[in-house]
Write a protein that holds these residues in place. Sequence first.
Motif, PDB file in Angstrom:
ATOM      1  N   SER A   1       1.781   5.273   6.908  1.00 47.82           N
ATOM      2  CA  SER A   1       1.924   4.918   5.433  1.00 47.82           C
ATOM      3  C   SER A   1       2.981   4.764   5.020  1.00 47.82           C
ATOM      4  O   SER A   1       3.105   6.354   5.093  1.00 47.82           O
ATOM      5  CB  SER A   1       0.615   4.789   4.952  1.00 47.82           C
ATOM      6  OG  SER A   1      -0.209   3.813   5.515  1.00 47.82           O
ATOM      7  N   SER A   2       3.334   4.092   4.097  1.00 49.43           N
ATOM      8  CA  SER A   2       4.404   4.694   3.739  1.00 49.43           C
ATOM      9  C   SER A   2       4.994   5.181   1.989  1.00 49.43           C
ATOM     10  O   SER A   2       4.524   6.204   1.663  1.00 49.43           O
ATOM     11  CB  SER A   2       5.863   4.552   3.175  1.00 49.43           C
ATOM     12  OG  SER A   2       6.562   3.347   4.770  1.00 49.43           O
ATOM     13  N   LEU A   3       3.646   5.134   1.332  1.00 49.81           N
ATOM     14  CA  LEU A   3       3.014   6.000   0.280  1.00 49.81           C
ATOM     15  C   LEU A   3       2.218   6.183   0.549  1.00 49.81           C
ATOM     16  O   LEU A   3       1.665   7.327  -0.246  1.00 49.81           O
ATOM     17  CB  LEU A   3       2.796   4.456  -0.584  1.00 49.81           C
ATOM     18  CG  LEU A   3       4.471   3.481  -1.073  1.00 49.81           C
ATOM     19  CD1 LEU A   3       4.502   2.600  -2.036  1.00 49.81           C
ATOM     20  CD2 LEU A   3       5.765   4.386  -1.373  1.00 49.81           C
ATOM     21  N   SER A   4       0.796   6.029   0.587  1.00 52.65           N
ATOM     22  CA  SER A   4      -0.688   6.745   0.337  1.00 52.65           C
ATOM     23  C   SER A   4      -1.238   6.763   1.390  1.00 52.65           C
ATOM     24  O   SER A   4      -0.390   6.954   2.825  1.00 52.65           O
ATOM     25  CB  SER A   4      -1.512   4.712   0.639  1.00 52.65           C
ATOM     26  OG  SER A   4      -1.618   4.392   0.861  1.00 52.65           O
ATOM     27  N   ILE A   5      -1.826   7.705   1.744  1.00 57.87           N
ATOM     28  CA  ILE A   5      -2.426   8.151   2.616  1.00 57.87           C
ATOM     29  C   ILE A   5      -3.688   7.155   3.895  1.00 57.87           C
ATOM     30  O   ILE A   5      -3.927   6.751   2.784  1.00 57.87           O
ATOM     31  CB  ILE A   5      -3.285   8.970   2.208  1.00 57.87           C
ATOM     32  CG1 ILE A   5      -2.726  10.578   1.796  1.00 57.87           C
ATOM     33  CG2 ILE A   5      -4.487   9.756   3.593  1.00 57.87           C
ATOM     34  CD1 ILE A   5      -1.616  11.365   2.255  1.00 57.87           C
ATOM     35  N   PRO A   6      -2.713   7.071   4.676  1.00 54.89           N
ATOM     36  CA  PRO A   6      -3.603   6.106   5.764  1.00 54.89           C
ATOM     37  C   PRO A   6      -5.041   6.145   5.640  1.00 54.89           C
ATOM     38  O   PRO A   6      -5.346   6.675   6.651  1.00 54.89           O
ATOM     39  CB  PRO A   6      -3.347   5.329   6.916  1.00 54.89           C
ATOM     40  CG  PRO A   6      -3.023   6.999   7.387  1.00 54.89           C
ATOM     41  CD  PRO A   6      -2.528   7.393   5.920  1.00 54.89           C
ATOM     42  N   ARG A   7      -6.266   5.459   5.251  1.00 50.90           N
ATOM     43  CA  ARG A   7      -8.067   6.160   4.831  1.00 50.90           C
ATOM     44  C   ARG A   7      -8.574   5.101   5.328  1.00 50.90           C
ATOM     45  O   ARG A   7      -9.568   5.401   5.643  1.00 50.90           O
ATOM     46  CB  ARG A   7      -7.892   6.949   4.190  1.00 50.90           C
ATOM     47  CG  ARG A   7      -7.684   8.455   4.243  1.00 50.90           C
ATOM     48  CD  ARG A   7      -8.121   9.084   2.826  1.00 50.90           C
ATOM     49  NE  ARG A   7      -9.146   9.825   2.638  1.00 50.90           N
ATOM     50  CZ  ARG A   7     -10.060  10.464   2.294  1.00 50.90           C
ATOM     51  NH1 ARG A   7      -9.319  11.229   1.137  1.00 50.90           N
ATOM     52  NH2 ARG A   7     -11.512  10.984   2.084  1.00 50.90           N
ATOM     53  N   ALA A   8      -7.981   3.602   4.767  1.00 50.31           N
ATOM     54  CA  ALA A   8      -8.629   2.237   5.134  1.00 50.31           C
ATOM     55  C   ALA A   8      -7.145   1.710   5.571  1.00 50.31           C
ATOM     56  O   ALA A   8      -8.095   1.049   6.345  1.00 50.31           O
ATOM     57  CB  ALA A   8      -8.819   2.355   3.833  1.00 50.31           C
ATOM     58  N   SER A   9      -6.784   1.517   5.890  1.00 49.97           N
ATOM     59  CA  SER A   9      -5.235   1.092   5.600  1.00 49.97           C
ATOM     60  C   SER A   9      -3.996   1.338   6.042  1.00 49.97           C
ATOM     61  O   SER A   9      -4.080   2.272   6.120  1.00 49.97           O
ATOM     62  CB  SER A   9      -5.254  -0.994   5.443  1.00 49.97           C
ATOM     63  OG  SER A   9      -4.655   0.027   4.015  1.00 49.97           O
ATOM     64  N   ALA A  10      -3.014   0.789   6.860  1.00 49.26           N
ATOM     65  CA  ALA A  10      -1.830   0.860   7.102  1.00 49.26           C
ATOM     66  C   ALA A  10      -0.731   0.304   7.294  1.00 49.26           C
ATOM     67  O   ALA A  10      -1.004  -0.619   7.226  1.00 49.26           O
ATOM     68  CB  ALA A  10      -1.742   1.949   8.033  1.00 49.26           C
ATOM     69  N   ASP A  11       0.241   1.125   7.808  1.00 48.94           N
ATOM     70  CA  ASP A  11       1.789  -0.296   7.181  1.00 48.94           C
ATOM     71  C   ASP A  11       1.558  -0.543   8.690  1.00 48.94           C
ATOM     72  O   ASP A  11       2.606  -1.519   9.260  1.00 48.94           O
ATOM     73  CB  ASP A  11       2.956   0.182   6.825  1.00 48.94           C
ATOM     74  CG  ASP A  11       2.306   0.323   5.040  1.00 48.94           C
ATOM     75  OD1 ASP A  11       3.177   1.379   4.683  1.00 48.94           O
ATOM     76  OD2 ASP A  11       1.889  -0.286   4.595  1.00 48.94           O
ATOM     77  N   TYR A  12       1.900   0.604   9.646  1.00 46.56           N
ATOM     78  CA  TYR A  12       2.341   0.365  10.637  1.00 46.56           C
ATOM     79  C   TYR A  12       1.200   0.787  12.029  1.00 46.56           C
ATOM     80  O   TYR A  12       0.675   2.429  11.445  1.00 46.56           O
ATOM     81  CB  TYR A  12       3.171   1.652  11.177  1.00 46.56           C
ATOM     82  CG  TYR A  12       4.628   0.657  10.473  1.00 46.56           C
ATOM     83  CD1 TYR A  12       4.992   1.647   9.368  1.00 46.56           C
ATOM     84  CD2 TYR A  12       5.150  -0.505  10.438  1.00 46.56           C
ATOM     85  CE1 TYR A  12       5.739   0.854   8.095  1.00 46.56           C
ATOM     86  CE2 TYR A  12       6.109  -0.909   9.694  1.00 46.56           C
ATOM     87  CZ  TYR A  12       6.888   0.180   8.761  1.00 46.56           C
ATOM     88  OH  TYR A  12       7.408  -0.462   7.616  1.00 46.56           O
ATOM     89  N   TRP A  13       1.089   0.125  13.105  1.00 49.26           N
ATOM     90  CA  TRP A  13       0.391   0.588  13.619  1.00 49.26           C
ATOM     91  C   TRP A  13       0.222   0.879  15.197  1.00 49.26           C
ATOM     92  O   TRP A  13       1.452  -0.008  15.587  1.00 49.26           O
ATOM     93  CB  TRP A  13      -1.281  -0.798  13.833  1.00 49.26           C
ATOM     94  CG  TRP A  13      -1.655  -0.604  12.701  1.00 49.26           C
ATOM     95  CD1 TRP A  13      -1.706  -1.365  11.647  1.00 49.26           C
ATOM     96  CD2 TRP A  13      -3.555  -0.075  11.994  1.00 49.26           C
ATOM     97  NE1 TRP A  13      -2.593  -1.419  10.458  1.00 49.26           N
ATOM     98  CE2 TRP A  13      -3.297   0.043  10.327  1.00 49.26           C
ATOM     99  CE3 TRP A  13      -3.761   1.040  12.937  1.00 49.26           C
ATOM    100  CZ2 TRP A  13      -4.173   0.363  10.249  1.00 49.26           C
ATOM    101  CZ3 TRP A  13      -5.384   1.141  12.152  1.00 49.26           C
ATOM    102  CH2 TRP A  13      -5.610   1.236  11.002  1.00 49.26           C
ATOM    103  N   GLY A  14       0.550   1.790  16.270  1.00 47.93           N
ATOM    104  CA  GLY A  14       0.354   1.823  17.606  1.00 47.93           C
ATOM    105  C   GLY A  14      -0.631   0.701  18.148  1.00 47.93           C
ATOM    106  O   GLY A  14      -1.189   0.138  17.506  1.00 47.93           O
ATOM    107  N   GLN A  15      -0.318   0.537  19.497  1.00 46.16           N
ATOM    108  CA  GLN A  15      -1.524  -0.408  20.238  1.00 46.16           C
ATOM    109  C   GLN A  15      -2.401   0.086  20.748  1.00 46.16           C
ATOM    110  O   GLN A  15      -3.160  -0.266  21.131  1.00 46.16           O
ATOM    111  CB  GLN A  15      -0.136  -0.824  21.691  1.00 46.16           C
ATOM    112  CG  GLN A  15      -0.845   0.123  22.322  1.00 46.16           C
ATOM    113  CD  GLN A  15      -0.082   1.692  23.011  1.00 46.16           C
ATOM    114  OE1 GLN A  15       0.907   1.982  21.883  1.00 46.16           O
ATOM    115  NE2 GLN A  15      -0.369   2.257  23.618  1.00 46.16           N
ATOM    116  N   GLY A  16      -2.873   1.289  20.480  1.00 46.17           N
ATOM    117  CA  GLY A  16      -4.097   2.149  20.915  1.00 46.17           C
ATOM    118  C   GLY A  16      -4.124   2.556  22.099  1.00 46.17           C
ATOM    119  O   GLY A  16      -3.537   2.854  23.467  1.00 46.17           O
TER     120      GLY A  16
END
Length: 121
Positions: A99-114
């Motif tokens: 995430s660019s701005l917030s700490i990714p604790r609930a959502s995020a801007d970018y994700w990997g494939q897992g």
Amino acid sequence: QVQLVESGGGLVQAGGSLRLSCAASGRSLSNYNMGWFRQAPGKEREFVAAMSRSGIRTYYGDSVKGRFTISRENAKNTVYLQMNSLKPEDTAVYYCAASSLSIPRASADYWGQGTQVTVSS
């Protein structure tokens, strides 16, 4: 835009350890707050761990506190999740997130494939 690729998942016995890696391309990870999430079959996505852009602040889900450690190596453009004392309930697909701005604790801007982590009892 940043692309994230996880690796390091696999099958491990309960009590064992794994280290997941998340390699980034496209942009420097130093621009992002980073996180790890997981999702088990039939369950909602769960927050696992997060780290601020500076690496100073870290956050953990209650179920992994004291067992998992998030770290980052900006020079290698990589984030890690060290998982110790693994339990069968840790079995899930693990996702890296940025995430660019917030700490990714609930959502995020970018994700990997897992990457799949399976813990046998």
